[in-house]
Enzyme design. Structure first.
Site, short mmCIF file in Angstrom:
data_model
loop_
_atom_site.label_atom_id
_atom_site.label_comp_id
_atom_site.label_asym_id
_atom_site.label_seq_id
_atom_site.Cartn_x
_atom_site.Cartn_y
_atom_site.Cartn_z
N ASP A 1 -15.48 -5.11 9.39
CA ASP A 1 -14.43 -4.72 9.49
C ASP A 1 -14.25 -3.49 9.14
O ASP A 1 -15.57 -2.56 9.47
CB ASP A 1 -13.32 -4.96 7.58
CG ASP A 1 -12.75 -6.44 8.20
OD1 ASP A 1 -12.54 -6.61 9.01
OD2 ASP A 1 -12.79 -6.67 6.91
N GLU B 1 9.95 8.77 -13.42
CA GLU B 1 9.05 10.91 -13.15
C GLU B 1 7.63 10.67 -13.00
O GLU B 1 6.92 10.95 -12.61
CB GLU B 1 9.44 11.38 -13.36
CG GLU B 1 8.87 12.44 -14.10
CD GLU B 1 9.59 13.70 -12.52
OE1 GLU B 1 8.18 14.56 -12.66
OE2 GLU B 1 10.46 13.43 -11.69
N ARG C 1 -8.92 -10.62 -0.10
CA ARG C 1 -9.73 -10.98 1.29
C ARG C 1 -11.18 -10.66 1.03
O ARG C 1 -11.68 -11.31 2.02
CB ARG C 1 -9.10 -9.98 2.31
CG ARG C 1 -9.36 -8.70 2.92
CD ARG C 1 -8.08 -8.05 3.73
NE ARG C 1 -9.19 -9.03 5.22
CZ ARG C 1 -10.09 -8.79 6.18
NH1 ARG C 1 -11.46 -7.40 5.04
NH2 ARG C 1 -10.18 -8.66 6.98
N PRO D 1 0.28 9.19 -7.18
CA PRO D 1 -0.40 9.59 -5.97
C PRO D 1 -1.67 10.75 -6.73
O PRO D 1 -1.69 10.84 -5.91
CB PRO D 1 1.32 9.46 -5.98
CG PRO D 1 2.01 10.04 -7.17
CD PRO D 1 1.80 8.47 -7.81
#
Length: 244
Positions: free
Chosen positions: A169, A116, A154, A89
């Site tokens: 896209d 953690e 992809r 994150p």
């Protein structure tokens, strides 16, 4: 492309990597997947991959030894250094631009963490990229790895049926994609825009360009700050600004 995934829960990848476009990509020899349980590289009798953090604190931290050993094993015959991606994150926010960049690589390695966090020496020595799906925390890195792998694979040649599909896209052009319609032309009184039925490809392309800009303006105005706009789109943007 070769993709190695280091995970404590390799079974999570079974459905994703062996279904739909990922299955097709392997059948077309565009990619090969290898999911490895890095617990197998732990050296103690309990196969321990985590330990308490030095200095105290909540949670457990992934030990360096198993991951260093696993990376060494999967890169032993590698001539060109791979991109080693840590799912975290704290990492750089993943974007379509990053996906396009990674799709040009020959070898990607994903490290999926749990607990953690990671021993900092893993970041300092092994990792080339730290990536995050956004400003939120997941239980582990597996779901993020699946999303990024899908986004990258992809884009490889001979994966999607239409070679133009990834070029059009959302985000690939800098804008959100235009609306799409298919048969029937009239469904419960809701009609397909007449221009799409006209057969006039110049007008259809202009309509799509216009709708792409309008959709981006309404939903993701922030993208307009860096999007490479055509003269037509710049004129339309000024009209939208005047009419807001």
């Amino acid at each position: 492309m070769k993709v190695d995934v280091l995970s404590l829960f390799p079974e999570m990848f079974e459905g994703v990597l062996h279904s739909s476009i990922m299955k097709k990509a392997q059948a077309n020899d565009a990619v090969s997947f290898n999911v490895i349980n890095f617990r197998d590289y732990a050296t103690d009798k309990h196969h321990k991959v985590d330990d308490y953090p030095y200095g105290g604190g909540a949670g457990m931290v992934l030990k360096p030894e198993p991951l260093f050993a696993a990376i060494e094993d999967v890169t032993v015959d590698t001539e060109k250094p791979p991109r080693i991606i840590l799912l975290c994150p704290q990492g750089e926010k993943f974007t379509q631009k990053k996906s396009e960049e990674l799709s040009s690589e020959e070898h990607l390695i994903f490290i999926c963490g749990h607990y953690e966090g990671y021993d900092e020496r893993i970041r300092d020595v092994l990792v080339t990229d730290e990536l995050s799906l956004g400003d939120f925390v997941l239980t582990g890195g597996e779901i993020a790895a699946m999303a990024i792998i899908d986004s990258v694979v992809r884009l490889l040649p001979n994966v999607l049926g239409n070679v133009d599909s990834p070029m059009l896209d959302s985000f690939s052009t800098g804008l959100l994609e235009h609306p799409h319609y298919t048969r029937p032309a009239n469904f419960k009184g809701m009609e397909v825009p007449e221009v799409l039925l006209s057969g006039n490809h110049a007008k259809i392309n202009q309509w799509r360009e216009e709708q792409s800009l309008i959709r981006t303006y309404e939903r993701r105005k922030d993208l307009l700050e860096t999007a490479p706009l055509t003269d037509f789109q710049r004129t339309l943007l000024k009209q939208l600004e005047r009419n807001k």
